[in-house]
Design an enzyme around this catalytic site. Structure first.
Site, PDB file in Angstrom:
ATOM      1  N   ASP A  33       3.927  -2.110  -3.863  1.00 52.83           N
ATOM      2  CA  ASP A  33       5.152  -2.028  -3.055  1.00 52.83           C
ATOM      3  C   ASP A  33       4.958  -1.363  -1.696  1.00 52.83           C
ATOM      4  OD1 ASP A  33       6.317  -3.113  -5.319  1.00 52.83           O
ATOM      5  OD2 ASP A  33       7.350  -1.279  -5.905  1.00 52.83           O
ATOM      6  N   ASP A  44      10.312   0.293 -16.688  1.00 54.54           N
ATOM      7  CA  ASP A  44      10.432   0.233 -15.234  1.00 54.54           C
ATOM      8  C   ASP A  44      11.235   1.403 -14.685  1.00 54.54           C
ATOM      9  OD1 ASP A  44       9.070  -2.263 -14.878  1.00 54.54           O
ATOM     10  OD2 ASP A  44      10.851  -3.284 -15.626  1.00 54.54           O
ATOM     11  N   ASP A  84       7.804   4.421  -3.515  1.00 61.33           N
ATOM     12  CA  ASP A  84       8.939   3.772  -4.184  1.00 61.33           C
ATOM     13  C   ASP A  84      10.288   4.105  -3.548  1.00 61.33           C
ATOM     14  OD1 ASP A  84       9.821   1.954  -6.153  1.00 61.33           O
ATOM     15  OD2 ASP A  84      10.454   3.583  -7.468  1.00 61.33           O
TER      16      ASP A  84
END
Length: 310
Positions: free
Chosen positions: A135, A284, A97
């Site tokens: 991601d 989130d 991330d």
């Protein structure tokens, strides 16, 4: 597709049961299921009824740094006992991330290889679908900074993960491929997926933890599939019922809704399933507004998603 209203079942504290005709596993140990039991215990019936629209649907079991092997084994065994297929999300890639709200991941390449091998071994010969590293590929194509040797290492780790998971006879693997709103060249994404082992995987996943509508996801996935020789894909429909808010509003945007329930019967060629990969109601991140940390269950947001669903 209208959102069904589940009927509580007798026999457990959360009132959950496997839905008739559903291929995927409904766990009574999700954050939503635990919150549901608490609401019922407090007599908060209206909120419990709304939250049941989330808790009674199959959602994904995320696997991070800690206890992943034990969790994978326990959940996959419980799913097998129910003759259902669990969905896991492997989320432990080094430099995860880009240091944002879900920062962390394995300390190094050797640690990751050991970790993913343990997850694969824990699944044994039981059925499971695994969405691999949200991601991770897309962040090698944007401004994140995962470039050069670090990107090459990441591609190698993803390809290793695909290889290890596919040693298990009934495990399906989908590499994450970003979403339609992520600024990226589909041909560049296809090449990055090839370097990440997509050839040995069952396909790829789109819209993970995002809000793009299913039609737009299917169009994006279709273009990517064509560039990958017809690879199939899955779509995260967990929170896309109202589509995106707009702009860069990806972090707990208000006014969103649950999307199509999980199903392996999508009616779309090449789309293997709609899945709730992101667990609806889990934050989130703090989003610069002091909201709950990434992954923490947030009841007001969950209720908003459920009540706005069609």
């Amino acid at each position: 597709m209208p959102m069904p209203t589940p009927t509580p079942a007798d026999g457990d504290g959360s009132g959950l049961a496997q839905l008739p005709g559903q291929a995927f596993y409904v766990s009574d140990r999700t954050s939503a299921a635990r919150q549901l039991a608490d609401l019922r215990g407090q007599g908060r019936t209206a909120e419990a009824d709304a939250l049941l629209r989330i808790a009674a649907q199959p959602s994904s079991q995320w696997l991070g740094e800690e206890a992943a092997r034990g969790i994978a084994e326990q959940v996959s065994r419980r799913a097998a006992e129910s003759d259902r297929t669990p969905v896991f999300v492997a989320y432990n890639i080094p430099h995860r991330d880009c240091g944002l709200y879900s920062a962390g991941g394995a300390a190094d390449a050797a640690s990751y290889r050991s970790w993913i091998t343990g997850v694969a071994e824990a699944l044994g010969d039981r059925r499971a679908w695994v969405v691999l590293e949200p991601d991770a590929v897309a962040h090698t194509l944007d401004s994140c900074g995962v470039k050069g040797d670090v990107a090459a290492e990441r591609y190698g780790l993803l390809a290793f993960a695909v290889q290890e998971l596919k040693k298990r006879p009934q495990v399906r693997v989908y590499l994450d491929a970003g979403n339609p709103g992520w600024a990226q060249d589909p041909s560049a994404m296809a090449e990055a997926l090839r370097r990440s082992g997509i050839g040995a995987a069952d396909g790829f996943a789109v819209n993970v933890s995002n809000f793009y509508g299913t039609d737009r996801d299917a169009e994006y996935g279709g273009r990517l599939s064509a560039a990958l020789g017809g690879k199939h894909f899955v779509i995260d429909t967990s929170r896309n019922g109202n589509g995106p808010l707009g702009g860069d509003a990806w972090c707990n945007p208000p006014g969103r809704a649950l999307g199509d329930p999980p199903t392996a019967d999508t009616g779309r060629p090449g789309v293997d399933a709609y899945l709730w990969i992101k667990n609806p109601g889990e934050s989130d991140g703090e989003c610069g507004r002091g909201e709950p940390r990434a992954g923490e269950f947030w009841l007001p947001y969950a209720l908003g998603l459920a009540r706005a669903a069609r």
